[in-house]
Motif scaffolding. Structure first.
Motif, PDB file in Angstrom:
ATOM      1  N   SER A 222       0.820  -1.215   0.000  1.00 21.96           N
ATOM      2  CA  SER A 222       0.000   0.000   0.000  1.00 21.96           C
ATOM      3  C   SER A 222       0.851   1.261   0.000  1.00 21.96           C
TER       4      SER A 222
ATOM      5  N   THR B  15       0.757   4.237  -2.807  1.00 18.37           N
ATOM      6  CA  THR B  15       0.536   5.640  -2.462  1.00 18.37           C
ATOM      7  C   THR B  15       1.646   6.514  -3.036  1.00 18.37           C
TER       8      THR B  15
ATOM      9  N   MET C 176       1.075   7.035  -6.771  1.00 13.78           N
ATOM     10  CA  MET C 176      -0.268   7.474  -7.130  1.00 13.78           C
ATOM     11  C   MET C 176      -0.300   8.528  -8.244  1.00 13.78           C
TER      12      MET C 176
END
Length: 177
Positions: free
Chosen positions: A106, A110, A113
């Motif tokens: 994750s 991020t 992104m």
């Protein structure tokens, strides 16, 4: 005189027999070594000699057999125009989730992104509204977004960290207007 030719013939016969014995003594170990190497490298010989891989414990087998539950990552909402013909613009609103192999990825998603959103929006802006109609259109969109997500998440060259892997894009909302 007859004794000399007979003796020469006997010596030649003895030399031929000796040559065969030498060939047999040198050739047989080479053939056996080649056969042993072939059995070793094909994996047949080590288990026969008791040198196979040790059997894992039952807990390790159970842990390896149990699949890891997938992790999901919420993508921000994307609103962009489509490649529509005519004077009236057509927009798409997309809310989705990424299915990833490990929850630890994750942080990497991020960090990537901005690149991920850029690739998604660029693809959507080149898509015509007709291409999104029906289940086939949704399936093609999903495949393209998964491919682009995996491209966006590749680590820089020389990086030793494993690349996060997106296995699916799940659509929460698709609105074409």
């Amino acid at each position: 005189m007859s004794a000399a030719p007979e003796a020469a013939g006997a010596n030649e016969a003895a030399k031929e027999g000796g040559g065969r014995k030498t060939l047999l003594l040198l050739g047989l170990p080479l053939v056996l070594a080649a056969a042993g190497a072939g059995l070793w490298f094909t994996g047949i010989l080590p288990p026969l000699l008791g040198m196979g891989h040790p059997q894992p414990a039952a807990e390790a087998v159970a842990a390896a057999a149990a699949p890891r539950p997938p992790a999901f990552f919420d993508m921000p909402e994307i609103v962009t125009n489509l490649n529509a013909t005519g004077r009236r613009p057509v927009f798409v609103k997309l809310r989705s989730k990424l299915e990833i192999t490990r929850a630890e990825d994750s942080a990497a998603i991020t960090a990537a992104m901005p690149r991920l959103l850029d690739l998604f929006q660029t693809y959507l802006r080149e898509t015509r509204p007709e291409e999104l109609r029906g289940s086939a259109g949704t399936h093609r969109l999903r495949e393209e977004l998964v491919a682009r997500a995996n491209i966006a998440l590749t680590p820089p060259p020389g990086s030793m960290q494993p690349a996060p892997r997106v296995t699916d894009v799940l659509f929460v909302e698709i609105l074409v207007q």
